[in-house]
Design an enzyme around this catalytic site. Structure first.
Site, PDB file in Angstrom:
ATOM      1  N   GLY A 198       0.807  -1.212   0.000  1.00 31.43           N
ATOM      2  CA  GLY A 198       0.000   0.000   0.000  1.00 31.43           C
ATOM      3  C   GLY A 198       0.839   1.260   0.000  1.00 31.43           C
ATOM      4  O   GLY A 198       1.669   1.474  -0.872  1.00 31.43           O
ATOM      5  N   GLU A 202      -2.556   8.742  -5.042  1.00 32.05           N
ATOM      6  CA  GLU A 202      -1.381   9.539  -4.643  1.00 32.05           C
ATOM      7  C   GLU A 202      -1.295   9.713  -3.130  1.00 32.05           C
ATOM      8  O   GLU A 202      -0.840  10.744  -2.631  1.00 32.05           O
ATOM      9  CB  GLU A 202      -1.378  10.915  -5.324  1.00 32.05           C
ATOM     10  CG  GLU A 202      -1.662  10.908  -6.808  1.00 32.05           C
ATOM     11  CD  GLU A 202      -0.623  10.187  -7.638  1.00 32.05           C
ATOM     12  OE1 GLU A 202       0.129   9.373  -7.068  1.00 32.05           O
ATOM     13  OE2 GLU A 202      -0.583  10.397  -8.854  1.00 32.05           O
TER      14      GLU A 202
END
Length: 401
Positions: free
Chosen positions: A135, A379
């Site tokens: 992640g 992002e």
């Protein structure tokens, strides 16, 4: 022109570019976006139109065939494109992150080789940091590169590549222990490789496989994929900047551009949601009058418009900070965090204004309702942005006792 989200101090050229992009969005994107999105169809005709406009070279210097425009100009164009269909803005985002990284960190040979074709839109860029098991924890990447003569052999699995299938150049971040002894901080033993490939799915070059599109709740049309490297051989001259161990810093520099982009996308989607909400509120009647005349709806519209305006202002500030050459991780993090959260809230309010019709795929707000959640994650999640913001604030406001 709508009063919300105006930007002061633009040049005539910037205003002309934005006017051209807005016209393109109104004529070429909005009329077909929902239909293409429901079919999860790549918007090839729209992409060809953007190529014809020169948008793939917007931030690439003129010496390489681009327009040499600023991050602010790019972000405002992204805002307009996302207002039409957020997936299209994703197609140009990763392309520009890679182009920016090449411009800032590439060797002269790498710039000469890639940037002119990227400016023309003949090469499309994608970038890859994340992996299935990590992640947001970039320091935990396990994909690796091992030196073998004049080449590196790359092995590992990457995740969540926007444009993974349609791109022909991927900037890939992997661990490279060569030249970095055991015990080196993780972020100092990472390298960015410039991986050229054929567009498409399956084995796109020896040792490199793009399995296929990931089926998503929203953000459709644009392809999101995995990337599997199994003995992928890359020449040493395709190390970004020609030096190993610099990849983490190069990627973080690119991600700051990406966070401004995501903030701009949030602004664009929120603007469109407000437009849909305020329009529907004046057409829908209850209790003998348009619902826009009910105080409860006016309060909702007021809140929505204020959020659109605030998010736009923070996005513009972050872009201008980056353009000035100053560090902008604080401003980019704040803009990305606020714009994505406000986008979700404005879209939900517009959805509520539509009532039961908002739940119908016939209405555009249904698409926006599925698209907005991606911005909460892309992002860097809200939690990651808060960590960045908090650390930077503690640097700026260090206790002097």
């Amino acid at each position: 022109m709508a009063r919300l989200a105006q930007t002061a101090g633009l040049t005539d050229i910037q205003r002309e570019i934005l006017s051209t992009v807005r016209d393109f969005v109104d004529k070429e994107i909005l009329p077909v976006a929902t239909e293409l999105e429901h079919r999860d169809e790549y918007p090839q005709a729209i992409v060809d139109g953007l190529k014809e406009l020169g948008l793939f070279g917007l931030m690439i210097p003129e010496e390489y065939g681009g327009l040499g425009e600023s991050l602010l100009t790019y972000a405002l164009c992204v805002e307009e494109i996302a207002r039409g269909w957020m997936s299209v803005s994703g197609i140009v985002n990763t392309h520009f992150i890679v182009a920016y990284m090449l411009k800032q960190h590439g060797t002269q040979e790498q710039k000469d080789h890639f940037l002119p074709r990227m400016a023309a839109g003949d090469i499309r860029g994608a970038f890859s940091m994340s992996e299935p098991a990590l992640g947001s924890d970039v320091s935990a990447i396990t994909s690796k590169a091992v030196k073998d003569g004049d080449e590196y052999v790359l092995t590992g699995q990457k995740m969540w590549l926007t444009n993974g299938g349609t791109s022909s150049l991927v900037a890939v971040l992997v661990r490279s222990d060569e030249g970095h002894p055991e015990g080196t901080a993780p972020h100092k033993s990472m390298t960015t490789f410039l991986v050229e490939k054929e567009p498409g799915f399956g084995e796109v070059r020896p040792g490199l496989t793009i399995p296929g599109k990931i089926d998503k709740m929203g953000y459709k049309g644009v392809d999101t994929t995995e990337l599997i490297m199994d003995g992928l051989r890359i020449p040493a001259d395709r190390v970004l900047g020609g030096e190993t161990g610099r990849g983490f810093y190069q990627m973080m520099d690119g991600v700051e551009v990406g966070r401004v982009n995501v903030a701009a996308r949030g602004c664009g989607v929120a603007q469109r949601a407000f437009e849909l909400g305020v329009s529907y509120a004046q057409q829908r009647h209850t209790f003998g009058k348009p619902i826009a005349q009910h105080q409860a709806i006016q309060f909702k519209l007021a809140e929505m418009a204020t959020k659109v305006e605030a998010a736009h202002a923070m996005m513009v500030n972050a872009a201008r900070k980056k353009d000035s050459g100053e560090r902008n991780d604080l401003e980019a993090g704040m803009a990305k965090y606020l714009a994505s959260e406000y986008c979700k809230e404005v879209v939900e309010d517009a959805f509520r204004i539509h009532g039961g019709y908002g739940f119908s795929k016939e209405y555009e707000i249904e698409r926006l309702y599925r698209e907005a959640p991606m911005l909460l994650i892309g992002e860097g999640t809200a939690e990651i942005q808060k960590m960045i913001i908090g650390r930077r604030l503690l640097e700026e406001y260090r206790f002097q006792g």
